[in-house]
Design a protein around this motif. Sequence first.
Motif, PDB file in Angstrom:
ATOM      1  N   UNK A 144       0.790  -1.218   0.000  1.00  0.00           N
ATOM      2  CA  UNK A 144       0.000   0.000   0.000  1.00  0.00           C
ATOM      3  C   UNK A 144       0.823   1.268   0.000  1.00  0.00           C
ATOM      4  N   UNK A 145       2.019   1.190  -0.556  1.00  0.00           N
ATOM      5  CA  UNK A 145       2.887   2.376  -0.567  1.00  0.00           C
ATOM      6  C   UNK A 145       2.398   3.430  -1.545  1.00  0.00           C
ATOM      7  N   UNK A 146       2.707   4.678  -1.249  1.00  0.00           N
ATOM      8  CA  UNK A 146       2.573   5.759  -2.227  1.00  0.00           C
ATOM      9  C   UNK A 146       3.739   5.625  -3.197  1.00  0.00           C
ATOM     10  N   UNK A 147       3.557   6.126  -4.420  1.00  0.00           N
ATOM     11  CA  UNK A 147       4.619   5.999  -5.412  1.00  0.00           C
ATOM     12  C   UNK A 147       5.868   6.768  -4.975  1.00  0.00           C
ATOM     13  N   UNK A 223       8.891   8.808 -10.231  1.00  0.00           N
ATOM     14  CA  UNK A 223       7.478   8.463 -10.091  1.00  0.00           C
ATOM     15  C   UNK A 223       6.800   8.407 -11.457  1.00  0.00           C
ATOM     16  N   UNK A 224       7.166   9.324 -12.342  1.00  0.00           N
ATOM     17  CA  UNK A 224       6.572   9.349 -13.676  1.00  0.00           C
ATOM     18  C   UNK A 224       6.875   8.067 -14.438  1.00  0.00           C
ATOM     19  N   UNK A 230       3.669   1.026 -15.176  1.00  0.00           N
ATOM     20  CA  UNK A 230       2.511   0.341 -14.606  1.00  0.00           C
ATOM     21  C   UNK A 230       1.325   0.374 -15.562  1.00  0.00           C
ATOM     22  N   UNK A 231       1.129   1.506 -16.220  1.00  0.00           N
ATOM     23  CA  UNK A 231       0.054   1.612 -17.204  1.00  0.00           C
ATOM     24  C   UNK A 231       0.270   0.593 -18.322  1.00  0.00           C
ATOM     25  N   UNK A 232       1.498   0.516 -18.818  1.00  0.00           N
ATOM     26  CA  UNK A 232       1.821  -0.428 -19.882  1.00  0.00           C
ATOM     27  C   UNK A 232       1.612  -1.868 -19.408  1.00  0.00           C
ATOM     28  N   UNK A 245      -0.288   3.947  -9.923  1.00  0.00           N
ATOM     29  CA  UNK A 245       0.199   3.501  -8.611  1.00  0.00           C
ATOM     30  C   UNK A 245      -0.798   3.682  -7.477  1.00  0.00           C
ATOM     31  N   UNK A 246      -1.497   4.818  -7.434  1.00  0.00           N
ATOM     32  CA  UNK A 246      -2.400   5.046  -6.310  1.00  0.00           C
ATOM     33  C   UNK A 246      -3.598   4.100  -6.351  1.00  0.00           C
TER      34      UNK A 246
END
Length: 305
Positions: A144-147, A223-224, A230-232, A245-246
């Motif tokens: 559950x980490x933030x990016x 982060x970007x 992640x999207x890919x 990520x969120x």
Amino acid sequence: MELVERYLEHVRVEKRLAARTVELYALDLHKLTGNAKQAGVELTRVQNAHIRRWVAQMHGAGRSGRGIALILSGWRGFYTWLGKQGLVESNPVQDVRAPKAPKPLPKALGVDDAVQLAEHQDADADPWLEARDRAIVELLYGCGMRVGELVGLDISAGKEARGWIDLQAGEAHVLGKGSKRRTVPVGGKALEALAHWLALRDPAGKVAQPALFIGRNATRLTAQSVWQRLKRRSLMAGLATPVHPHMLRHSFASHVLQSSGDLRAVQELLGHANITTTQVYTRLDFQHLAKAYDAAHPRAHRKTR
């Protein structure tokens, strides 16, 4: 209605508003006229209390806050014009605001989709990138980490380290919002993925960069970059919605709460200073229960004839 027609002529000719806008104004003012007639009051005698009552009625009838705000804007303009004509002493709409729209629920994946993403393996991908990206997914969903917390992790503890993973203890030490440190458990799958990534990260021992996650140029991953990867990866895994990520942080919180029902524990794991921030996940949990009820209970739906 004469005043309304004069006002519409004003906005059409003098203000030169688009025909569609004038049409919408006319509909809103028709509603205002109807309300005033029903209340037995002239348009020039409408008071603040009338407007508030009509707003409450619209809200109770299910009209959205945004829709009510647009109607109030039209009414407010009408009474501003009446004031300039010397026909009203004050604007009854001036301090009336539409009800606030409810905060949208955080977007979380279903358990099956989250597991599908976590277990996805791209056989054609560069093994180095595949190991890194899989470890990233496992940490984001498993802890559950933030990016920002994720990319701030170093390989090991140190004076300059913002955060690190203790593989032996199975713990992640992160620096969260407000420079608050917290420790969260790291699950078995995430530990396996991390061990595999660390074995490939720098086999020659030439990278001086302390960051746990790095790019090919041996600099700390941004982060970007994590958002893009992640999207890919989510699309490659066959998920219908691109994942950010969120969303994995929301999924972590929602799934832990569904299983445990322990809101305080979820608050600690997420690093929320106030439990009211965490309570939004109870709404997600209720949605899950409501869907299960609708699907399973014989009396959930009335039979249509």
